[in-house]
Design a protein around this motif. Structure first.
Motif, PDB file in Angstrom:
ATOM      1  N   VAL A 120      74.579 -35.519  85.406  1.00  0.00           N
ATOM      2  CA  VAL A 120      74.300 -35.818  84.000  1.00  0.00           C
ATOM      3  C   VAL A 120      73.133 -36.800  83.899  1.00  0.00           C
ATOM      4  N   ALA A 121      73.092 -37.785  84.777  1.00  0.00           N
ATOM      5  CA  ALA A 121      71.987 -38.748  84.787  1.00  0.00           C
ATOM      6  C   ALA A 121      70.660 -38.043  85.062  1.00  0.00           C
ATOM      7  N   PHE A 122      70.672 -37.107  86.002  1.00  0.00           N
ATOM      8  CA  PHE A 122      69.456 -36.347  86.327  1.00  0.00           C
ATOM      9  C   PHE A 122      69.004 -35.501  85.140  1.00  0.00           C
ATOM     10  N   LEU A 123      69.938 -34.789  84.508  1.00  0.00           N
ATOM     11  CA  LEU A 123      69.597 -33.944  83.360  1.00  0.00           C
ATOM     12  C   LEU A 123      69.139 -34.784  82.173  1.00  0.00           C
ATOM     13  N   ASP A 124      69.733 -35.968  82.022  1.00  0.00           N
ATOM     14  CA  ASP A 124      69.322 -36.853  80.945  1.00  0.00           C
ATOM     15  C   ASP A 124      67.894 -37.342  81.172  1.00  0.00           C
ATOM     16  N   TRP A 125      67.566 -37.675  82.428  1.00  0.00           N
ATOM     17  CA  TRP A 125      66.207 -38.109  82.748  1.00  0.00           C
ATOM     18  C   TRP A 125      65.207 -36.988  82.499  1.00  0.00           C
ATOM     19  N   ILE A 126      65.542 -35.780  82.930  1.00  0.00           N
ATOM     20  CA  ILE A 126      64.666 -34.625  82.711  1.00  0.00           C
ATOM     21  C   ILE A 126      64.407 -34.434  81.219  1.00  0.00           C
ATOM     22  N   GLY A 127      65.456 -34.615  80.421  1.00  0.00           N
ATOM     23  CA  GLY A 127      65.329 -34.392  78.992  1.00  0.00           C
ATOM     24  C   GLY A 127      64.393 -35.360  78.291  1.00  0.00           C
ATOM     25  N   HIS A 128      64.090 -36.501  78.927  1.00  0.00           N
ATOM     26  CA  HIS A 128      63.197 -37.487  78.326  1.00  0.00           C
ATOM     27  C   HIS A 128      61.765 -37.376  78.847  1.00  0.00           C
ATOM     28  N   VAL A 129      61.514 -36.435  79.744  1.00  0.00           N
ATOM     29  CA  VAL A 129      60.144 -36.222  80.218  1.00  0.00           C
ATOM     30  C   VAL A 129      59.317 -35.647  79.076  1.00  0.00           C
ATOM     31  N   ASP A 130      58.111 -36.177  78.883  1.00  0.00           N
ATOM     32  CA  ASP A 130      57.222 -35.698  77.824  1.00  0.00           C
ATOM     33  C   ASP A 130      56.639 -34.355  78.242  1.00  0.00           C
ATOM     34  N   THR A 131      57.116 -33.284  77.616  1.00  0.00           N
ATOM     35  CA  THR A 131      56.683 -31.922  77.983  1.00  0.00           C
ATOM     36  C   THR A 131      55.867 -31.256  76.884  1.00  0.00           C
ATOM     37  N   ASN A 132      55.310 -32.067  75.989  1.00  0.00           N
ATOM     38  CA  ASN A 132      54.510 -31.526  74.883  1.00  0.00           C
ATOM     39  C   ASN A 132      55.268 -30.488  74.058  1.00  0.00           C
ATOM     40  N   GLY A 133      56.546 -30.767  73.809  1.00  0.00           N
ATOM     41  CA  GLY A 133      57.315 -29.887  72.940  1.00  0.00           C
ATOM     42  C   GLY A 133      58.030 -28.748  73.625  1.00  0.00           C
ATOM     43  N   PHE A 134      57.939 -28.658  74.959  1.00  0.00           N
ATOM     44  CA  PHE A 134      58.655 -27.598  75.678  1.00  0.00           C
ATOM     45  C   PHE A 134      60.017 -28.117  76.125  1.00  0.00           C
ATOM     46  N   PRO A 135      61.041 -27.279  76.033  1.00  0.00           N
ATOM     47  CA  PRO A 135      61.081 -25.972  75.366  1.00  0.00           C
ATOM     48  C   PRO A 135      61.262 -26.133  73.865  1.00  0.00           C
ATOM     49  N   ALA A 136      60.908 -25.101  73.136  1.00  0.00           N
ATOM     50  CA  ALA A 136      61.062 -25.150  71.683  1.00  0.00           C
ATOM     51  C   ALA A 136      62.538 -25.265  71.330  1.00  0.00           C
TER      52      ALA A 136
END
Length: 241
Positions: A120-136
């Motif tokens: 969950v910590a890993f997925l939470d970190w991934i979710g805060h990466v600036d991906t320029n709006g990806f995925p929609a």
């Protein structure tokens, strides 16, 4: 028409100039990576979660940051979409939550709760990466019934939602809506008391598949105390299907 010497100078000048631009853009991108990836948040739990992700070859079914397989859902923003508690419950026993749909392998994370927290910590970190709006963002906006007052969508809870239990916001609103707030994967939960008695509600939430075989409603294996809390909130505050 350019002479050979002029053409040579033009070629060399263009090559050097565009190479310099390319190198500058490369350096600028690399300099931005730490901030855009929130490198400062890469703690031991996140790194451990990444190792668990690789160990079980999660990308063999899922995609993350656009890379991986497309058999299972994209997980870049899964924490934002589902919530940490929902993911924890799912990982404990995927087969129990979705007995008729999900084909995810049961890795028996229920025997290793620390691994669940790290994932969950890993997925939470991934979710805060600036991906320029990806995925929609998926079109899961809730549409409230016409006879239900809509709560303001400014992030501040009001009305019935102000008294909602934390587990309702964390689990239920990942699929359902109340007062127009939440998702529209499942039906809205306004005026629910018009359809369910406390006994019927408890039976449904404790084991949805036993009431309606083949339902997409997951079995969260909630304790009697939590089910009673949800019933008290929903049956006194509404929720129509």
């Amino acid at each position: 028409m350019l002479s050979k010497s002029h053409a040579k100078k033009f070629f060399l000048g263009g090559t050097v100039g565009f190479s310099a631009i390319f190198l500058w853009l490369t350096v600028d991108t690399l300099m931005r990576v730490p901030a855009r990836s929130h490198e400062d948040k890469l703690d031991a739990h996140v790194l451990s979660g990444r190792l668990i992700w690789d160990k079980h070859n999660c990308m063999g079914c899922h995609t993350i940051l656009g890379e991986g397989a497309y058999y299972a859902p994209e997980l870049t923003k899964v924490v934002e979409r589902r919530g940490k508690d929902w993911i924890r419950m799912f990982l404990r026993n995927p087969e129990a939550m979705f007995p008729n749909e999900r084909k995810m392998v049961n890795y028996h994370f229920d025997q290793h709760p620390e691994q669940i927290d790290d994932l969950v910590a890993f997925l939470d970190w991934i979710g805060h990466v600036d991906t320029n709006g990806f995925p929609a963002k998926p079109d899961l906006a809730a549409k409230p019934p016409s006879n239900v007052a809509v709560a303001p969508a400014n992030g501040a809870a009001s009305g019935k939602l102000a008294s909602a239990p934390a587990i309702f916001k964390e689990l239920c609103m990942g699929c359902h809506s109340l007062e127009g707030q939440g998702a529209a994967v499942g039906p809205a939960l306004d005026n629910l008391s018009a359809r369910y008695t406390p006994e019927a509600f408890d039976k449904w939430v404790s084991n949805p598949n036993s009431v309606k075989p083949g339902t997409a409603m997951p079995n969260f294996s909630l304790s009697p105390e939590v089910r009673k809390e949800l019933a008290s909130f929903l049956l006194s505050n509404g929720g129509a299907r």
